[in-house]
Structures are given as C-alpha cells and as structure tokens.
Motif scaffolding. Structure first.
Motif, PDB file in Angstrom:
ATOM      1  N   ALA A  75     -17.047  14.039  -5.010  1.00 17.28           N
ATOM      2  CA  ALA A  75     -16.311  14.264  -3.760  1.00 17.28           C
ATOM      3  C   ALA A  75     -15.161  13.280  -3.610  1.00 17.28           C
ATOM      4  N   THR A  76     -15.382  12.034  -4.035  1.00 15.80           N
ATOM      5  CA  THR A  76     -14.338  11.013  -3.929  1.00 15.80           C
ATOM      6  C   THR A  76     -13.154  11.352  -4.818  1.00 15.80           C
ATOM      7  N   LEU A  77     -13.421  11.739  -6.051  1.00 15.55           N
ATOM      8  CA  LEU A  77     -12.330  12.085  -6.961  1.00 15.55           C
ATOM      9  C   LEU A  77     -11.643  13.378  -6.534  1.00 15.55           C
ATOM     10  N   ALA A  78     -12.384  14.286  -5.904  1.00 17.07           N
ATOM     11  CA  ALA A  78     -11.768  15.514  -5.402  1.00 17.07           C
ATOM     12  C   ALA A  78     -10.781  15.199  -4.288  1.00 17.07           C
ATOM     13  N   ARG A  79     -11.105  14.218  -3.433  1.00 18.05           N
ATOM     14  CA  ARG A  79     -10.169  13.825  -2.377  1.00 18.05           C
ATOM     15  C   ARG A  79      -8.915  13.196  -2.983  1.00 18.05           C
ATOM     16  N   LEU A  80      -9.091  12.429  -4.048  1.00 11.02           N
ATOM     17  CA  LEU A  80      -7.925  11.883  -4.744  1.00 11.02           C
ATOM     18  C   LEU A  80      -7.089  13.010  -5.332  1.00 11.02           C
ATOM     19  N   ASP A  81      -7.753  13.961  -5.970  1.00 11.65           N
ATOM     20  CA  ASP A  81      -7.038  15.075  -6.591  1.00 11.65           C
ATOM     21  C   ASP A  81      -6.183  15.847  -5.589  1.00 11.65           C
ATOM     22  N   ALA A  82      -6.599  15.873  -4.326  1.00 10.33           N
ATOM     23  CA  ALA A  82      -5.850  16.622  -3.311  1.00 10.33           C
ATOM     24  C   ALA A  82      -4.437  16.079  -3.140  1.00 10.33           C
ATOM     25  N   HIS A  83      -4.204  14.837  -3.577  1.00 12.06           N
ATOM     26  CA  HIS A  83      -2.876  14.235  -3.443  1.00 12.06           C
ATOM     27  C   HIS A  83      -2.156  14.100  -4.786  1.00 12.06           C
ATOM     28  N   LEU A  84      -2.759  14.631  -5.834  1.00  9.00           N
ATOM     29  CA  LEU A  84      -2.168  14.528  -7.159  1.00  9.00           C
ATOM     30  C   LEU A  84      -1.606  15.867  -7.609  1.00  9.00           C
ATOM     31  N   ALA A  85      -0.587  15.812  -8.460  1.00  2.90           N
ATOM     32  CA  ALA A  85      -0.015  17.028  -9.041  1.00  2.90           C
ATOM     33  C   ALA A  85      -0.788  17.470 -10.271  1.00  2.90           C
TER      34      ALA A  85
ATOM     35  N   THR B 276      -8.954   0.942 -10.299  1.00  2.00           N
ATOM     36  CA  THR B 276     -10.128   0.416  -9.611  1.00  2.00           C
ATOM     37  C   THR B 276     -10.221   1.112  -8.266  1.00  2.00           C
ATOM     38  N   LEU B 277     -11.346   1.762  -8.003  1.00  2.00           N
ATOM     39  CA  LEU B 277     -11.545   2.494  -6.746  1.00  2.00           C
ATOM     40  C   LEU B 277     -12.686   1.846  -5.976  1.00  2.00           C
ATOM     41  N   PHE B 278     -12.473   1.636  -4.697  1.00  2.00           N
ATOM     42  CA  PHE B 278     -13.498   1.079  -3.805  1.00  2.00           C
ATOM     43  C   PHE B 278     -13.732   2.092  -2.704  1.00  2.00           C
ATOM     44  N   GLY B 279     -14.913   2.726  -2.720  1.00  2.87           N
ATOM     45  CA  GLY B 279     -15.241   3.734  -1.723  1.00  2.87           C
ATOM     46  C   GLY B 279     -15.913   3.125  -0.505  1.00  2.87           C
ATOM     47  N   LEU B 280     -15.616   3.651   0.665  1.00  2.00           N
ATOM     48  CA  LEU B 280     -16.175   3.174   1.927  1.00  2.00           C
ATOM     49  C   LEU B 280     -17.229   4.136   2.450  1.00  2.00           C
TER      50      LEU B 280
ATOM     51  N   GLU C  84     -10.081   3.429  -1.526  1.00  2.00           N
ATOM     52  CA  GLU C  84      -8.795   2.828  -1.848  1.00  2.00           C
ATOM     53  C   GLU C  84      -8.788   2.401  -3.303  1.00  2.00           C
ATOM     54  N   ILE C  85      -7.621   2.530  -3.896  1.00  2.00           N
ATOM     55  CA  ILE C  85      -7.477   2.441  -5.347  1.00  2.00           C
ATOM     56  C   ILE C  85      -6.302   1.535  -5.672  1.00  2.00           C
ATOM     57  N   TYR C  86      -6.398   0.823  -6.802  1.00  2.00           N
ATOM     58  CA  TYR C  86      -5.213   0.124  -7.276  1.00  2.00           C
ATOM     59  C   TYR C  86      -5.273   0.018  -8.789  1.00  2.00           C
ATOM     60  N   CYS C  87      -4.102  -0.157  -9.384  1.00  2.00           N
ATOM     61  CA  CYS C  87      -3.966  -0.243 -10.833  1.00  2.00           C
ATOM     62  C   CYS C  87      -3.649  -1.689 -11.220  1.00  2.00           C
TER      63      CYS C  87
ATOM     64  N   SER D 208       0.827  -1.208   0.000  1.00  8.45           N
ATOM     65  CA  SER D 208       0.000   0.000   0.000  1.00  8.45           C
ATOM     66  C   SER D 208       0.854   1.249   0.000  1.00  8.45           C
ATOM     67  N   TYR D 209       0.216   2.335  -0.433  1.00  7.29           N
ATOM     68  CA  TYR D 209       0.791   3.672  -0.312  1.00  7.29           C
ATOM     69  C   TYR D 209      -0.326   4.590   0.159  1.00  7.29           C
ATOM     70  N   THR D 210      -0.046   5.370   1.189  1.00 11.14           N
ATOM     71  CA  THR D 210      -1.050   6.267   1.746  1.00 11.14           C
ATOM     72  C   THR D 210      -0.500   7.685   1.772  1.00 11.14           C
ATOM     73  N   PRO D 211      -1.014   8.562   0.904  1.00 11.23           N
ATOM     74  CA  PRO D 211      -0.527   9.942   0.891  1.00 11.23           C
ATOM     75  C   PRO D 211      -1.112  10.745   2.050  1.00 11.23           C
ATOM     76  N   VAL D 212      -0.352  11.727   2.504  1.00 10.64           N
ATOM     77  CA  VAL D 212      -0.804  12.585   3.591  1.00 10.64           C
ATOM     78  C   VAL D 212       0.005  13.879   3.540  1.00 10.64           C
ATOM     79  N   VAL D 213      -0.524  14.913   4.122  1.00  4.81           N
ATOM     80  CA  VAL D 213       0.199  16.174   4.252  1.00  4.81           C
ATOM     81  C   VAL D 213       0.578  16.339   5.714  1.00  4.81           C
TER      82      VAL D 213
END
Length: 523
Positions: A418-428, A393-397, A368-371, A89-94
């Motif tokens: 909202a789910t994709l916006a949360r993903l975007d917060a960790h993307l460049a 593949t994204l699985f929302g909780l 959580e997402i995986y390729c 796993s990889y978990t991004p955070v600020v």
C-alpha cells in the motif's frame, strides 16, 4: 575475554550513545568496558550492504543527523562530515486534476516562494511559513544549547526562550491549534505536522502533547532544525565514535549479552554471556545504553507500564535509476534530495491515524522518502556508481506495533504494498520498474516493522525513542545528585541511563551518552 574483571565503568550496549559515554569516560582516565550484544557496535546507527552483490552501503536503520551537538564532535575529535541538503522537501499533490507539488528549497528561498504561490494561488501561505519557522527557530536557538548542560527547569527555560507566544504554541497547547491558526492549506498543514509524528503514534490534537514533544526535538537540532546527511552513511558516525573510544582506552567487546545487573549503590556487578559462557564484570558505575524496560529486566525489577510502542515502517531500496514524476515541473534529482512526502496532507494524516488506532492498516499509509546517494555518492561502490544506482530510504508513519500482532509477515507485506502504491500515484513509472536486483535476481527492497526492530535492536515495541519522548527540562528543580541534574537517574545512584529513554534522549545525538558521562564524572 576483556582484560581484567573490574572497571570504573561498564557500559551495557554499544550503540552510539554508549560509545559517546565510553569515549568521554576513557578520556578522563576511567577504565571502561562496553558490552555489545551484536557482532558490531553502533546499534541503530550502522551501515550495511543488505543486498547480495550490490555494493551500496545503506544506513540500515537511522539515516539522518540533526541533534548531534558540535561540542561532542569537538570534544571527542570526531572525523565526521555532515552534508547539507539544498532541498528541504518536495510534496507531490494533485490539484484540479493536475499533478503539481510544493518544493521547499533551503538554498533558494525565492523558488520556495514561487512554489507556494503556484500551489495556493497567493503568497499568504509562504508568509505564514516564514513566520511559523521564524518562531521555531527562535525557540531552537535557545533550547538546543541546553541539551548538553545540566537540566534546566521548565520555568528557567521558558524565561530563557523569552517568547511567550512561541512557548504557548509549541509547549502548552496541542500543536494542531498552532498549525491550524497559522496555515489554511491542507497540504501545507500536513507538511508541518509530519515532524510531530516521526516514530510517534499520535495526532495533531493529542491532549497528552506527544506530538508537541516529538515536534520540538525535530525542529531544534543545531539551533536550525536542519537534518543533515552523514557522509559515508550512518556507519561513518559509529566508526568515528568507536575510534575515539578505543583511542581513549575503552575496551569495546562485541558478542557479549548482558543478562543481569546487581548493585548496592556504591559498587555493581554486570553478568554477561558470550560464545564461551557466562562471566561477571565488576564496576563502580554502570551506564545502560538500553531502554528503561530492558534496564528493569536486567535489575530484576518490574518492567514499566504501559509498554512502549513503535509506529514506523522503515524501507530501504536500491534503484537502477530515479523514477520520473507526474509533476512535469519537478526534477527527481531535486525532489528526492530532500524529504519527499507521500500521503501526508493534514486530513490524510488524521485519517491514517484513526484507521490505525482502530486496529486497521491505513488505506493510504503516509510516508517520507529521501535519496542519500544524491547528496553523498560515497556510499556507492565504484561499480554501483558507474551503473548510476541510487538509494531510497522510506520512513512510514502510523503503523503501530499492535497492527502486526495477528500475522506479522502478512501485515508487513500489505503495508509495504500500500505504501509503494501511494508513491506510485505520484510517479510517471512504477517504482518496481526502477528497482535494482541483487545477485540472486531479487528486487533490492527490504522493510522493517516495529516488530523487526524489537527483534533486531531490542527496541521495546519497536519504539525508536524507547518510549514516549519527554520535554527537555525538569518540571521542578532537580535534586542535588549528578544523575538527577543530568536527567540520567535510575533508582540506583551508580546505575545511569545513557540511551534514548533518558531525559533528552532520542535521535542520533549522543546527548544521553554525553550527559551520563558528565554525571558519572561528577561534573
């Protein structure tokens, strides 16, 4: 029409468990008819090309394999390859205003240790991680082999585990207590807790222990807890099972919807309809690869209550390229190869649950997402591979079915955004800029709510487990009957449950199908 009208066994539902049961019974010389409502077998374990003009074979619903016992693969001679993911796993955070993340690398533990140290400032959490998963591993190695044996009692399995501390932490007390005792970091706590929430609407301190049951099934697979990639997509597993069943002599009939089951305890009749009309098949035994709710409807009995409720948002995407990450130390090819956690800190998970329990969409939906294509590029057609396409593949909780009651389409769109916006917060770069488009110029993204899953797969309330999971044992010594000993009993001795609602059902495992077949064969 299927040949003849009387069988040793009629199996209602051609999902993967139904195919497992069919293969075992046919190999034992039984005449077997499988009735499948849809135009293909496999249930949730199927692959498809949902985006016109895009030659990518997606695992449409279920997507990873952990609980499939090797004994089933060997017994049925399945031609199936499961690939290991090097990254867990990889978990991004600020942290302190700086994008960073936690990488758990399965193949290189030193990199995992360094990632923990970079995130938390010491080796304490990494040492706690190793102790905690050492404990789950000891329990997994004892519990997993019992899934394809007659049901043990709670006392017998506890004695077999022979680790009172592990049993107390994972079985007897709410899982949140063990997590909070072991870990101090909020992000690490959240990563651990996610395995207790997949497809289960609950929280860390639920006194009913739904989280413990879900967690147990997520960490015992193979005795290791590994979640592997089916090479060729989930449909490759279904293809292998269908081939094994057909070669053994089972008749797989698609486009046949069962409408009723009548039984006197020694013989039964299954009524079904197809494009021509209504028909009846006789059988000595009926195995039902459907939910307990659906079984009750077929028998004309009261449907169990409370009703089951799913709590997930499944999103499939095809990308032109993997997105760049805000964390400069993270390689997208590693980060998305394992499970990419989004908004799954411990406090974030609790807040999302409380918002959803109050009837509101979570403001920061966890997912959580995986390729798949990073581990298994065979799902890409030659043109798609040449273009460098990838899948996500994204699985929302914490998106329970109740949220969609007022306006399904609007709520689904809100949650997806909202789910994709949360993903975007960790993307460049925004994920929307990376999406491929289909032949009609539409972005390659589809979302499935619990309501969609109920409609398409007849999952009650969209529950991927057909209801609440139960611990994989009997509280007391099971009765003498084979169905009770194998955890597949219904109220009728010749009607067996072989789907996710059986004891030790749930997940793409084939366990319920195996156990129903063993009960039917009197083993």
């Amino acid at each position: 029409m299927p040949p003849g009208d009387a069988y040793d066994a009629v199996i209602v539902g051609g999902g993967h468990n139904g195919l497992v049961a069919a293969a075992y019974l046919a190999r034992a010389g039984r005449s077997v008819l499988v009735l499948e409502r849809r135009d293909q077998v496999g249930g949730a374990a199927v692959s498809s090309r949902p985006f016109p003009g895009v030659d990518v074979r997606l695992s449409r619903y279920s997507y990873l394999v952990s609980l499939l016992p090797p004994v089933i693969v060997r017994d049925l001679g399945l031609r199936l390859t499961l690939a290991k993911r090097a990254v867990s796993s990889y978990t991004p955070v600020v942290r302190a205003g700086r994008p960073t993340g936690l990488l758990v690398h399965r193949a290189e533990p030193e990199r995992t240790r360094a990632s923990f140290a970079r995130l938390t400032g010491s080796d304490r959490e990494y040492a706690a991680w190793r102790r905690f998963y050492g404990m789950t591993g000891r329990l997994a190695r004892r519990v997993f082999p019992t899934l394809t044996e007659p049901l043990p009692t709670r006392a017998a399995l506890r004695a077999e585990v022979a680790d009172g501390a592990a049993w107390e932490a994972l079985v007897e007390r709410p899982l949140g207590e063990a997590i909070e005792a072991a870990f101090a970091d909020d992000l690490v706590r959240g990563v651990v807790l996610t395995d207790a929430l997949i497809g289960t609407f609950t929280h860390a301190h639920d006194p009913a222990l739904r989280q413990n049951r879900c967690f147990l099934y997520h960490v015992i697979g193979g005795g290791t807890g590994d979640w592997d990639v089916p090479v060729g997509g989930m449909g490759a597993l279904t293809d292998a099972l269908a081939l094994a069943a057909r070669q053994a002599g089972a008749y797989l009939a698609t486009g046949r919807t069962a409408t009723a089951i009548a039984t006197d305890g020694s013989s039964a009749e299954v009524t079904y309809r197809d494009a021509v009309g209504e028909h009846t098949a006789g059988a000595r035994q009926v195995l039902v690869n459907a939910s307990p709710d659906r079984l009750a409807e077929l028998l004309g009995e009261p449907v169990p209550r409370p009703a089951a409720e799913g709590a997930q948002l499944k999103v499939n995407m095809v990308l032109r390229r993997l997105p760049r990450l805000r964390d400069p130390a993270a390689d997208p090819r590693e980060a998305f190869a394992g499970t990419f956690h989004v908004a799954e800190g411990y406090r974030e998970l609790d807040l999302a649950h409380r918002q959803a329990a109050a009837g509101r969409c979570p403001k920061a939906p966890p997912s959580e997402i995986y390729c798949h294509s990073l581990t298994d590029p065979t799902i890409l057609g030659s043109e798609a591979a040449g273009q460098g396409l990838h899948t996500l593949t994204l699985f929302g909780l914490h998106t329970p079915a109740r949220l969609f009651a007022a306006d399904h389409d609007a709520v689904k769109a809100e949650l997806l955004s909202a789910t994709l916006a949360r993903l975007d917060a960790h993307l460049a770069e925004p994920i929307a800029d990376c999406l491929a488009v289909d032949a009609e110029g539409r972005p390659c993204v589809e979302a499935k709510s619990p309501v969609d899953l109920e409609r398409e797969l007849w999952l009650p309330g969209g529950s991927i487990f057909h209801g609440d999971l139960v611990f994989p044992w009997a509280e007391e010594e099971p009765g003498e009957s084979g169905p009770e000993r194998w955890g597949v009993a219904t109220g009728h001795p010749n009607v067996l449950l072989c789907g996710a609602g059986a004891v030790r059902g749930g997940g793409v495992s084939g366990v319920a199908g195996h156990n129903a077949a063993m009960a039917a064969l009197g083993r």
